[in-house]
Design a protein around this motif. Structure first.
Motif, mmCIF file in Angstrom:
data_model
loop_
_atom_site.group_PDB
_atom_site.id
_atom_site.type_symbol
_atom_site.label_atom_id
_atom_site.label_comp_id
_atom_site.label_asym_id
_atom_site.label_seq_id
_atom_site.Cartn_x
_atom_site.Cartn_y
_atom_site.Cartn_z
ATOM 1 N N CYS A 160 0.857 -1.181 0.000
ATOM 2 C CA CYS A 160 0.000 0.000 0.000
ATOM 3 C C CYS A 160 0.901 1.240 0.000
ATOM 4 O O CYS A 160 2.119 1.132 0.130
ATOM 5 N N PRO A 161 0.343 2.458 -0.110
ATOM 6 C CA PRO A 161 1.187 3.664 -0.122
ATOM 7 C C PRO A 161 1.910 3.943 1.190
ATOM 8 O O PRO A 161 2.879 4.709 1.216
ATOM 9 N N ARG A 207 2.940 5.266 5.025
ATOM 10 C CA ARG A 207 2.840 6.565 5.709
ATOM 11 C C ARG A 207 3.231 7.746 4.827
ATOM 12 O O ARG A 207 3.000 8.896 5.188
ATOM 13 N N CYS A 222 -0.725 7.945 3.099
ATOM 14 C CA CYS A 222 -1.968 7.599 3.795
ATOM 15 C C CYS A 222 -1.977 8.167 5.216
ATOM 16 O O CYS A 222 -0.994 8.039 5.958
ATOM 17 N N GLN A 223 -3.115 8.766 5.606
ATOM 18 C CA GLN A 223 -3.231 9.330 6.949
ATOM 19 C C GLN A 223 -3.091 8.275 8.030
ATOM 20 O O GLN A 223 -2.654 8.574 9.141
ATOM 21 N N ARG A 224 -3.468 7.043 7.724
ATOM 22 C CA ARG A 224 -3.393 5.973 8.723
ATOM 23 C C ARG A 224 -2.050 5.248 8.702
ATOM 24 O O ARG A 224 -1.786 4.410 9.546
ATOM 25 N N GLY A 225 -1.222 5.556 7.731
ATOM 26 C CA GLY A 225 0.025 4.830 7.568
ATOM 27 C C GLY A 225 0.976 4.992 8.745
ATOM 28 O O GLY A 225 1.232 6.111 9.200
ATOM 29 N N SER A 235 1.560 -3.830 4.315
ATOM 30 C CA SER A 235 0.543 -2.812 4.605
ATOM 31 C C SER A 235 1.091 -1.857 5.657
ATOM 32 O O SER A 235 1.789 -2.272 6.584
ATOM 33 N N CYS A 239 -0.548 -0.212 7.939
ATOM 34 C CA CYS A 239 -1.262 -0.183 9.212
ATOM 35 C C CYS A 239 -2.123 -1.444 9.326
ATOM 36 O O CYS A 239 -2.226 -2.213 8.365
ATOM 37 N N ASN A 275 -5.163 -1.910 9.021
ATOM 38 C CA ASN A 275 -6.263 -2.035 8.062
ATOM 39 C C ASN A 275 -5.944 -3.054 6.970
ATOM 40 O O ASN A 275 -6.838 -3.573 6.309
ATOM 41 N N CYS A 313 -4.661 -3.186 3.877
ATOM 42 C CA CYS A 313 -5.186 -3.021 2.513
ATOM 43 C C CYS A 313 -4.464 -3.913 1.501
ATOM 44 O O CYS A 313 -5.051 -4.295 0.488
#
Length: 286
Positions: free
Chosen positions: A98-99, A101, A104-107, A136, A138, A140, A142
């Motif tokens: 995934c992208p 940190r 992504c705000q949650r990264g 990933s 975080c 979550n 993804c």
């Protein structure tokens, strides 16, 4: 000139249903291509295919309708343009991510940097069976790390500090219902906490702080005919040691597995705790 036989061995022949046609997969790093690279890929698709690209589930770009007799010429041109081929067969495959940190705000973790490091150091290395790695940023998840042979997701392990005002911001933000505030003291249930770090971000008094950050590590996941969920074997390794731990997992897998056996199958045969202890032994300082 590139070594065509070696390239075809690692890339594989993705034969289409239609006789005489093959598909070619171009690798990305964490799903990213520059606009210049995209234009190059589009030009290759127009030149060697039929002008339509496919994005695979492992973040590669696939050109269909390549005439088999033109495959070697296309592979050479991909090499000359500085693009990378995706990998197939019994080896470390393209790493997906995934992208993280960076965007992504949650990264929590820098998955793109780790994917680039793994691409440089490990992708294409031969193993008993194909090995998929997913990252990933975080919990979550993804990138679905729990269904890859090796999967990591970023974690922030919280701890309680002084200064709670009893506002319950941490409680309200915790989707895992892992926090209770009693007499102005947050209590965190470590068995429920997933390490998302939202309680830390939400606390206006900084009464919940980060005890450590890193990656949770899963092994043995896969899909296919007999799907398996990966098992979490490490809860929070330091981010800067992720490459070290992944290499240790691959070394143990290479040593203990039979030819053609995926990590999950090997773990099912020898036991997850045995596999985990072998990794810990491998990573212990001398």
């Amino acid at each position: 000139m590139i070594e065509q036989n070696n390239v075809i061995k690692q890339h594989g022949r993705i034969e289409q249903r239609q006789t005489g046609f093959v598909a070619v997969r171009i690798r990305t790093i964490a799903g990213n291509l520059t606009s210049s690279q995209l234009r190059k890929v589009a030009d290759l698709c127009d030149k060697y295919g039929r002008g339509q690209l496919h994005i695979t589930t492992r973040q590669s770009v696939e050109i269909h309708w390549v005439q088999e007799h033109r495959l070697n010429i296309l592979l050479q041109e991909i090499h000359d343009l500085g693009l990378l081929l995706a990998v197939r067969g019994p080896r470390v495959l393209t790493v997906i991510a995934c992208p993280g940190r960076g965007l992504c705000q949650r990264g929590i973790s820098d998955t793109v940097l780790l994917a680039a490091q793994l691409n440089e150091l490990m992708v294409g290395h031969e193993l008993p069976g194909k090995t998929k790695i997913a990252l990933s940023g975080c919990p979550n998840s993804c990138a679905k790390p729990q269904i890859s042979d090796i999967g990591l997701h970023g974690v922030t392990i919280p701890a309680v500090a002084a200064g709670c005002a009893g506002c319950n911001s941490c409680v309200q933000g915790c989707k895992a219902e892992a926090i209770k505030v009693q007499q102005y003291v947050p209590h965190i249930d470590s068995n429920k906490c997933v390490g998302c770090g939202i309680c830390i971000k939400n606390c206006p008094q900084q009464a919940v702080v980060a005890r450590r950050r890193g990656y949770a590590v899963y092994v043995g996941g896969k899909i296919g005919r007999t799907p398996m969920l990966g098992t979490k074997i490490l809860s929070a390794i330091p981010e800067q040691e992720a490459v070290f731990y992944i290499q240790a997992i691959l070394d143990v897998y290479n040593r203990l597995s039979f030819k053609g056996e995926r990590i999950g199958t090997a773990i099912k045969r020898i036991g997850v705790e045995t596999f985990r202890q072998e990794i810990l032994t491998q990573t212990e300082p001398l």
